[in-house]
Design a protein around this motif. Structure first.
Motif, PDB file in Angstrom:
ATOM      1  N   UNK A  17     122.236  78.681 -44.103  1.00 45.51           N
ATOM      2  CA  UNK A  17     121.300  78.534 -45.622  1.00 45.51           C
ATOM      3  C   UNK A  17     122.312  77.752 -45.893  1.00 45.51           C
ATOM      4  N   UNK A  18     123.371  78.068 -46.834  1.00 43.22           N
ATOM      5  CA  UNK A  18     123.522  77.035 -48.093  1.00 43.22           C
ATOM      6  C   UNK A  18     125.263  77.193 -48.343  1.00 43.22           C
ATOM      7  N   UNK A  19     126.069  76.064 -49.422  1.00 40.70           N
ATOM      8  CA  UNK A  19     126.956  75.629 -49.647  1.00 40.70           C
ATOM      9  C   UNK A  19     127.882  75.411 -48.049  1.00 40.70           C
ATOM     10  N   UNK A  57     131.658  74.076 -47.732  1.00 42.62           N
ATOM     11  CA  UNK A  57     133.328  74.604 -48.215  1.00 42.62           C
ATOM     12  C   UNK A  57     132.951  75.662 -47.300  1.00 42.62           C
ATOM     13  N   UNK A  58     132.281  76.612 -46.638  1.00 39.10           N
ATOM     14  CA  UNK A  58     131.950  78.003 -46.156  1.00 39.10           C
ATOM     15  C   UNK A  58     132.919  77.326 -44.537  1.00 39.10           C
ATOM     16  N   UNK A  91     126.334  82.453 -48.313  1.00 38.46           N
ATOM     17  CA  UNK A  91     125.402  82.450 -49.659  1.00 38.46           C
ATOM     18  C   UNK A  91     125.545  81.240 -50.154  1.00 38.46           C
ATOM     19  N   UNK A  92     124.837  80.914 -51.488  1.00 40.14           N
ATOM     20  CA  UNK A  92     124.909  80.211 -51.975  1.00 40.14           C
ATOM     21  C   UNK A  92     125.980  79.975 -53.055  1.00 40.14           C
ATOM     22  N   UNK A  93     126.906  79.208 -53.067  1.00 40.44           N
ATOM     23  CA  UNK A  93     128.053  78.766 -53.364  1.00 40.44           C
ATOM     24  C   UNK A  93     127.933  78.235 -55.179  1.00 40.44           C
ATOM     25  N   UNK A  94     128.323  78.474 -57.061  1.00 38.49           N
ATOM     26  CA  UNK A  94     127.698  78.176 -57.111  1.00 38.49           C
ATOM     27  C   UNK A  94     129.560  77.673 -58.080  1.00 38.49           C
ATOM     28  N   UNK A  95     128.802  76.531 -59.557  1.00 39.36           N
ATOM     29  CA  UNK A  95     130.587  75.647 -59.579  1.00 39.36           C
ATOM     30  C   UNK A  95     130.957  76.944 -59.840  1.00 39.36           C
ATOM     31  N   UNK A 131     136.285  84.836 -52.498  1.00 38.08           N
ATOM     32  CA  UNK A 131     134.841  84.899 -52.336  1.00 38.08           C
ATOM     33  C   UNK A 131     133.980  85.106 -52.977  1.00 38.08           C
ATOM     34  N   UNK A 132     134.428  85.166 -54.479  1.00 43.09           N
ATOM     35  CA  UNK A 132     132.704  85.254 -55.300  1.00 43.09           C
ATOM     36  C   UNK A 132     131.937  84.562 -55.557  1.00 43.09           C
TER      37      UNK A 132
END
Length: 306
Positions: free
Chosen positions: A114-116, A119-120, A200-204, A305-306
């Protein structure tokens, strides 16, 4: 062997340089136009390297578009390498290469698909991770593995230090994988879907710090989402402040205050109280001209964790 490289980030640039230095330059590089650079915080303009090596370029924002497919088809690739492209590659795209399409993923697949992912990896306190080259299929990072390197994650790992480890692996693994394909010895090892996990994807905006959490969690959060990503941030009044580096303050009993409250301010940094009664010692922040006052409050987010 005719190779098409698809990518638009620092890892793509490293892969391109590795192919050129190993005397296997791609016949075509498919990348984002500079006008779409904001799609990736680690965007890299590959054009100058391509001109120096006399490599053809094609700019697109959609690898599955009719125009992009036609351009790649005109090359007649044996292999397509996808390194640093977040869009799902459809079957018509993948089938253009006679041998197959190879992707790169910064984890030890099948875990952390997946994404990010970088960081994860740090946010989850993973002890090990890996760099994986795999054959793309209809799923998300689910295709058979061609080549994988597993390595340890340092206790003080940052997004940048982990990113650099993957760049080093890309530099070495891409030419190795190409040689394996050329020799007809490139494996296709099925992934065990029962062991798969998905990021899951992380956003700014997910970088908002929650000062109510323990200090150790907050320092990990800051390390996990900094350079080359947008970074962790808080608010002092109406001003957004990015915190680029922070450590645990070694004396947990020295200061008493509320979560998010600044305990001391000096020329080199400031201490912020966290939810467990411990402080973080902030040593790098943006903008450095921010006016931070002792005992003022930094605004908290709702969740790390938002």
């Amino acid at each position: 062997m005719r190779i098409v490289l698809v990518g638009a980030v620092e890892g793509s640039r490293v892969a391109l340089a590795a192919l050129v230095s190993s005397e296997r330059p791609p016949a075509l590089v498919v990348t984002l136009p500079p006008t779409a650079a904001d799609r990736h915080s680690d965007f890299a303009d590959l054009s100058s390297m391509g001109r120096e090596s006399n490599i053809s370029f094609f700019h697109t924002t959609n690898v599955n578009s009719t125009e992009t497919l036609a351009k790649i088809a005109s090359i007649g690739p044996d292999v397509t390498l996808v390194v640093g492209w977040s869009q799902i590659c459809g079957r018509p795209f993948r089938e253009l290469a006679s041998i197959g399409t190879i992707g790169f993923h910064p984890a030890a697949l099948p875990r952390l698909r997946g994404r990010g992912v970088i960081p994860w990896t740090i946010l989850r306190s993973e002890q090990t991770t890996g760099s994986t080259l795999f054959w793309l299929d209809d799923g998300v990072d689910s295709g058979p593995i061609l080549l994988q390197r597993v390595f340890d994650v340092a206790d003080n790992e940052t997004a940048r230090s982990l990113y650099e480890k993957h760049l080093l692996n890309i530099r070495e693994m891409v030419p190795q994988a190409v040689r394996m394909v050329e020799s007809g010895n490139a494996p296709r090892i099925p992934q065990d879907d029962e062991k798969a996990s998905y990021c899951a994807r992380r956003r700014p905006e997910d970088g908002l710090i929650d000062w109510r959490l323990p200090a150790a969690d907050i320092t990990r959060f800051i390390r996990a989402i900094g350079d080359p990503y947008p970074g962790a941030f808080t608010h002092s009044g109406s001003e957004r402040i990015y915190i680029d580096a922070a450590d645990l303050f070694p004396n947990p009993d020295r200061y008493i205050g509320l979560p998010g409250q600044i305990q001391t301010v000096s020329a080199t940094g400031f201490l912020v109280m966290c939810g467990d009664g411990n402080c973080v010692d902030v040593s790098a922040w943006r903008p450095e001209t921010s006016r931070l006052r002792m005992h003022s409050h930094l605004r908290s987010g709702s969740s790390l964790q938002a």
